[in-house]
Each structure stands twice: as C-alpha cells, then as structure tokens.
Design an enzyme around this catalytic site. Structure first.
Site, short mmCIF file in Angstrom:
data_model
loop_
_atom_site.label_atom_id
_atom_site.label_comp_id
_atom_site.label_asym_id
_atom_site.label_seq_id
_atom_site.Cartn_x
_atom_site.Cartn_y
_atom_site.Cartn_z
N SER A 318 0.84 -1.26 0.00
CA SER A 318 0.05 0.07 0.05
C SER A 318 1.00 1.30 0.06
O SER A 318 1.77 1.32 0.57
CB SER A 318 -1.01 0.08 1.33
N CYS A 320 2.77 2.35 -2.28
CA CYS A 320 3.91 2.39 -3.38
C CYS A 320 3.72 2.60 -4.83
O CYS A 320 4.66 2.06 -5.42
CB CYS A 320 4.70 0.89 -2.91
N THR A 323 -1.68 2.30 -7.82
CA THR A 323 -2.77 3.26 -8.37
C THR A 323 -1.97 4.01 -9.58
O THR A 323 -2.56 4.10 -10.69
CB THR A 323 -3.57 3.98 -7.46
N ASN A 432 -2.55 9.72 4.42
CA ASN A 432 -3.29 8.73 3.69
C ASN A 432 -4.69 9.10 3.57
O ASN A 432 -5.60 8.20 3.22
CB ASN A 432 -3.46 7.56 4.92
C1 OXD Z 1 -4.42 -0.59 1.21
C2 OXD Z 1 -5.36 0.08 0.43
O1 OXD Z 1 -3.84 -1.42 0.82
O2 OXD Z 1 -6.15 0.77 1.00
O3 OXD Z 1 -4.28 -0.15 2.23
O4 OXD Z 1 -5.84 -0.44 -0.79
MN MN Z 2 -4.28 -1.94 -1.23
#
Ligand code: OXD
Ligand code: MN
Length: 670
Positions: A318, A320, A323, A432
């Site tokens: 997550s 890294c 997306t 986050n």
């Molecule tokens: C995670 C996500 O891996 O939100 O934390 O996808």
């Molecule tokens: Mn994730």
C-alpha cells in the site's frame, strides 16, 4: 424437499400477513405442515422460526419483502443474527435499485458521515483523528485450538476472539439503522465470482461500496443455495461528530471457519469495507483450497508497438505506486488493488475483484497523475476522505496548488500551525487521505473489466519502497526465480496506509503480507505450483521506483515507470535483448534511450543509466541474508527451493564482486 421450500411459503405468508402471523402462530403452522414428514430436525425448525420472528419484528414490509426475494436461509440467518446482536433501531435492505442507492448517499450526508462539497457530485468524509489507516495489530485471525497460522500472522483463539468481538458488537447499533447490501467480487456470474453480504451501520461504508464493487442483489436472487458466500458485519460503534470514539477498542476479527469477518469501533475504509482487505483474507484461503491466487495486485494493459495490448498484474505494498502505475498515460486500467488469477485453458487469466478505486490522493497533481487529476475535477461521483476542505473545495498534500491557511480536516477546524496533543504539527491533509471513485466511464478504462473469463496475463510485477537495493526494473530468470527472489523476498518501507511509523523497511512478501491468511510457507508453495506447469506462464519482473542517491534524492522521475512498462512489454514479446546480471535480466542502454525519447520525449543519459542500474552487491547480499534469516527463524514448511535459489543468487553476487568490486556498472555484464 429443501429447507427453502419451507422458508419460502413461510416468507410469503409472513410478508402477506405480517400483522397476524406473529400472534396467531401462522408461521408455526405453515412450518409444521411442511414438516409433516419429519424431514427437518426440530432444531432446524426452531432456528428458522427464530430467524423469521426476528426479521418479522425488525423489518418493515418493504425491507422484509426485499430480503425474502433472496431465497437463501443462510442470508436470512445472517441478517437475523446481526439484528439480534447489534440491536439496531431499524433495518434497510438495499435492492440496488436507483432509489435505494440514492437513499444511501443521501443518508450518509444527512447523518453527517459525509458532507457535500462545492461540486454537487462530490462529498467528503472524515475518519476519527486516531482512525486514519489500517490497524494491522488489531486485525486478528480467529483460529481453532487445533490449528496455527504460523508466527508471522496475528491470531487468537477462535472462541475467545468471537466472544470478544461479539461483546463489542452487542447493542452497538442502538439508535442506528442496519444496512444490508449484496455484492459480487469479480465479474458477476463468472468463474471468478464470489458473492458477499455486507452488513454495516455506516452509510459511508455502504456508499463507498457502491462506488467500489459490483452490485449483487439480482445475482443473489439466482444463487444456488449452497453457494460459498463471504459474510461481513461492521459497526462503527458509538459516534461523536459522526466518527467512532471507541477507537481504542476497535478490531477486525476474521473467522475463516465461517467465512465471516467482524469489524467494530472503526470507520476507516481499510478496516471496515468488508469487500476490500477483509474479503481478500478469506479469498486467499479459498484460493489455496481451489488452486488459484488472490493477490494484492493491480491489473492493467500496456499498449505496445502496433496497438498490441499486454496485460500485467503488479503487487506493490500500500502506498507504493499501484494506482499511479495502473493509471499511467498510454495504458488502460482494469483494476488498481486486488486481482484474482486462475488458470483457464492453459493460460493464466486475471480479473479485478473491484469496480472502483480507493486511492491515495497525496501527490496526485495535474502534472504527475493527469488522468486521476482530471477525474477528480470532473462531475463524476467521488468521495474524498481526510483531505483539507476550504470553501467546499478539497486540497491534499503535494497537489501542486497553494494550500489554504485554514479549513476543515480530520482534526476539525484546521489552521496553519495547529498541533496535536503531543505538540506535533497537524498537516493540512492526512498523508493517507483518499479518493473513492468508480472505474466505469474512466477515459482509460480497459474493455476487459467485465470479461467473465478475465484477461490473459503476460507479466507479473513486484515492487516496493526500496531506497538502496534493487535496480529500477529487471526480469527474473524463470517462474521459480521470480517467485522466490522477487515475490517472496520483497521488502518495503512502511507508509501512512497503515498505523505506526512510516519509512521502516519491512518484510513484505508478494506485497500481500498484511493479508496472507494461511501459513506463509504454504502460500509460497502455491505460487510456485501455480505457474510452474502452465505453458504460457507470465514473465516475472521486479521494479523499484524509490531508489535514492546518497543525498536521499530519488534517482528517477515518477513518469519513468512508463518506460519500464514498455520495456517489459518488449521482453514478453521477445523484442528486446537484455543483460544478464547476478539478480536478473536488465535493459540495454540503447533500448531505454529510445523508449525514453519515444514515450516521454526525454533524453536519457548513459550516466543516469549506469547509476540507476548499478548492481549494488553489499546491499543485495545483506538483503539475501535478512530474507534467509526470516524464513529460517519464523516460517514453517518453507519449500527447499527457496533456500537453494537464494544461495545461488548470493554465490553469483559474490563471484561478481570478486571480479568487479562492490558497485558494478551494468556494462560490466555485457
Ligand atoms: C491498502 C488499500 O492497501 O487501501 O491499504 O488499498
Ligand atoms: Mn491495497
């Protein structure tokens, strides 16, 4: 006769005669009549009666009817048990009709879980100050006395865990409405589909799931009675200003024996959205039983020469770059977070389990992520979470704009210089902070999203946040070499996506360590086995976007990943040569130079190439030593091949060091 043949007439009777049946015992008579032949044990009949009695008492006519259209007594039981435990004031069953979906969004706003922004299709949601990320330490597997998941996973005795979570859930929905939703993970009615029931008292959770998952109410109506279902029960607990206040008693408990996940006293989506990481943990177990893989992976198509499309999955921890990789210009996205992979007709094929994105918004700017930026500035529905809002406009860290000096964020009213209880500065937007959107309608959406048999996978990529060890891109020598030295050896610095300190290097095998729900040795064995005998197994690659120089500066620009993807595409189609190094195949300078020019209009210097692709022997050997030690000390049933491949890699590195020194230019291996 099936037990449903008993339930259904009862249900009809119940729906038609709601007022009278509870008192005149009509349902009991119906049941007894249908049970004349004694087909059902008294205990089953009693359970059915209890379920019907609870549902009849708690649901109004319209919701009762919606629920009874799903002729599955396990669904009815799950809802009735949740009502019995959580004691909601009311129950809402979502049929996925337009009016039900819009009721959920409106209620999220009316209850203050979301606030409308200047753009009428946008809302913002705030999680509590201490509830801003996945809580790994309070996420536990409930394990029966005779089983163990190994030292790497958080687990507790099943019965004790169930007692604890049920104590916390008891009465947790007083004065609240319980929402029942039906979804399907993976394309509906496909070899990949997993039906899921979500119960929650958070309209934000129910609304987010609408953007993120495929609707399942109609699918559930047709589902065979014995279909395997994932069950999720969430309560945000006591709320003040619409956020969970008992966060110190929050928890996620995974009862894999019953395919059920409980989540309580938290709202942050990573802890509460049952279909995301909670279901992934159940799916990994299902995949293990059925010989497929459930992975923390994006799925995308790289468009190579002559409009060729090659599909890649990529496993990155997550925060890294999953997306942003799946959204790079020139490529098309299938999914950004969770993929299921199965062998179908001798090919490995993959689907996106989800149909939306819950993405990290930090650093999304017009320049670095133009597609996401444009989507977030369009009229497409979006939920922003834990950003800064000023005059109805959301702002986030590193968004390339001037940050307002005041506004509202997860700490309430925010002003520049505001500090928390420990005197630490509160940033305008959380690191986050997130956005939640649907994939449907994205300009770069791939046409493979809903293909029932998924898309063929050409390459699998592993990557983490690694300042000093791996080169920017390399290809493994074989399936097993990739699985062991890339997937099983992955390490990454922690990020704000989980609670705790960021920037600490952690063992993150397959980027799935947070979600692995079977002993790690078995999980690795599955991977080895999965691709080993498939004629057209995907090629395995490792990338590192986070390599730094001695001064702590990144050696690559964010957009360079486009070039690495193009090179991987060429390798899969045997259109580029490579240099064999001790750890894998790396690109030739001439290929990268051309790709940088074509895809980014950039001049890529030989000097940059030599620095970025230098083989850093001391770091690489230290990594092997760390990884070997972890497996030796804390993992059971490690396949022997893991140690053999690590030893061989170390030997190759030592031989290279003897010849060329500690830091070896890639050209030495030509
Ligand atoms: C995670 C996500 O891996 O939100 O934390 O996808
Ligand atoms: Mn994730």
């Amino acid at each position: 006769m099936n037990i449903l043949d008993v339930v259904t007439p009862c249900s009809k009777a119940t729906a038609n005669h709601r007022k009278s049946f509870a008192t005149d015992g009509e349902i009991i008579n119906t049941l007894l009549k249908h049970n004349m032949s004694g087909l059902y044990r008294p205990v089953e009949v009693c359970k059915l009666l209890d379920t019907m009695e609870i549902l009849d008492r708690s649901l109004n006519d319209s919701n009762f009817r919606k629920l009874m259209k799903i002729r599955n007594h396990r669904v009815h039981d799950f809802v009735a048990n949740a009502i019995d435990l959580c004691e909601p004031m009311k129950v809402f069953v979502c049929s996925d009709k337009e009016e039900d979906i819009s009721y959920i969004r409106k209620t999220a706003v009316a209850r203050g879980e979301e606030t409308e922004l200047a753009n009428p299709n946008h809302t913002v949601h705030f999680d509590g100050f201490y509830d801003q990320a996945r809580d790994k330490e309070r996420t536990v597997y409930l394990v029966p006395k005779s089983e163990s998941l190994g030292d790497q996973l958080f687990q507790m005795d099943r019965q004790e865990g169930l007692d604890m979570v049920k104590r916390r859930l008891k009465g947790s929905m007083h004065n609240k409405k319980l929402v029942v939703r039906f979804f399907c993970l993976g394309p509906v009615d496909s070899p990949f589909s997993v039906p899921c029931v979500q119960i929650t008292d958070s309209f934000y959770v129910a609304h987010s799931e609408d953007l993120l998952y495929r609707q399942g109410y109609e699918y559930f109506k047709k589902l065979p009675n014995d279909a395997e279902i994932f069950w999720m029960l969430h309560s945000s607990g006591k709320l003040v200003h619409a956020t969970s206040i008992d966060w110190d008693k929050r928890g996620v408990a995974i009862d894999y024996k019953e395919n059920t996940v409980y989540s309580v006293n938290t709202q942050y989506a990573g802890n509460t959205i049952g279909l995301k990481k909670l279901a992934l943990r159940l799916a990994i177990r299902k995949a293990d039983r059925e010989d497929w893989l459930a992975e923390h992976m994006f799925l995308m198509a790289v468009h190579g020469p002559d409009e060729r499309k090659t599909y890649f999955t990529g496993a990155f921890p997550s925060g890294c770059g999953k997306t942003s990789t799946s959204m790079v210009p020139g490529a098309t996205i299938v999914g950004d977070d969770i993929a299921y992979l199965k062998t179908i007709d001798d090919e490995i094929r993959g689907v996106n389990v989800e149909s939306g994105i819950f993405g990290i918004i930090r650093s999304v700017s017009q320049e670095s992520d133009p597609i996401i930026w444009n989507v977030l500035h369009s009229d497409r529905p979006a939920i922003f979470s834990n950003v800064l809002v000023h005059d109805g406009v959301p702002y986030w860290l590193d968004d390339g704009r001037e940050t307002p000096k005041r506004g509202v964020n997860h700490s309430g009213i925010w002003y520049e210089g505001k500090v928390d209880a420990n005197g630490e500065e509160i940033l305008p937007s959380h690191k986050n902070a997130r956005y939640t959107i649907k994939l449907e309608g994205l300009p770069n959406l791939d046409d493979g999203l809903d293909k029932p048999n998924g898309v063929p996978i050409g390459g699998i990529i592993y990557g983490g946040r690694d300042p000093d060890t791996w080169v920017p891109v390399q290809q493994s020598f074989s399936w097993a070499h990739g699985v062991i030295t890339m997937g099983a050896s992955l390490e990454s610095e922690t990020t704000a996506a989980t609670l705790g300190k960021s920037g600490v290097r952690k063992f993150q095998p397959f980027s799935n360590m947070d979600f692995v729900s079977i002993p790690l040795g078995d999980y690795i064995q599955n991977h080895l086995h999965f691709g080993e005998f498939v004629p057209k197994a995907p090629r395995i690659f490792a990338v590192n976007y986070f390599l730094k120089d001695d001064g702590g500066n990144y050696l690559n620009a964010k957009e360079d990943k486009r070039v690495w993807l193009q090179w991987m595409d060429l390798r899969i189609h045997k259109e580029a040569d490579a240099i064999r190094t001790p750890t894998g195949y790396i690109p030739l300078y001439s290929d990268l130079k051309r790709l940088f020019e074509t895809h980014l209009g950039k001049v890529y210097s030989e000097e940059d190439y030599e620095t970025q692709f230098a083989v850093r022997v001391p770091e690489l050997i230290a990594k092997i030593v760390r990884i070997r030690e972890i497996y030796q000390d804390s993992v059971e049933n490690v396949p022997d091949i893991l140690y053999r491949l690590l030893d061989e890699q170390q030997e190759r590195l030592e031989q290279a060091r003897a010849k060329f020194g500690d830091i070896i230019s890639p050209v030495q291996f030509l």
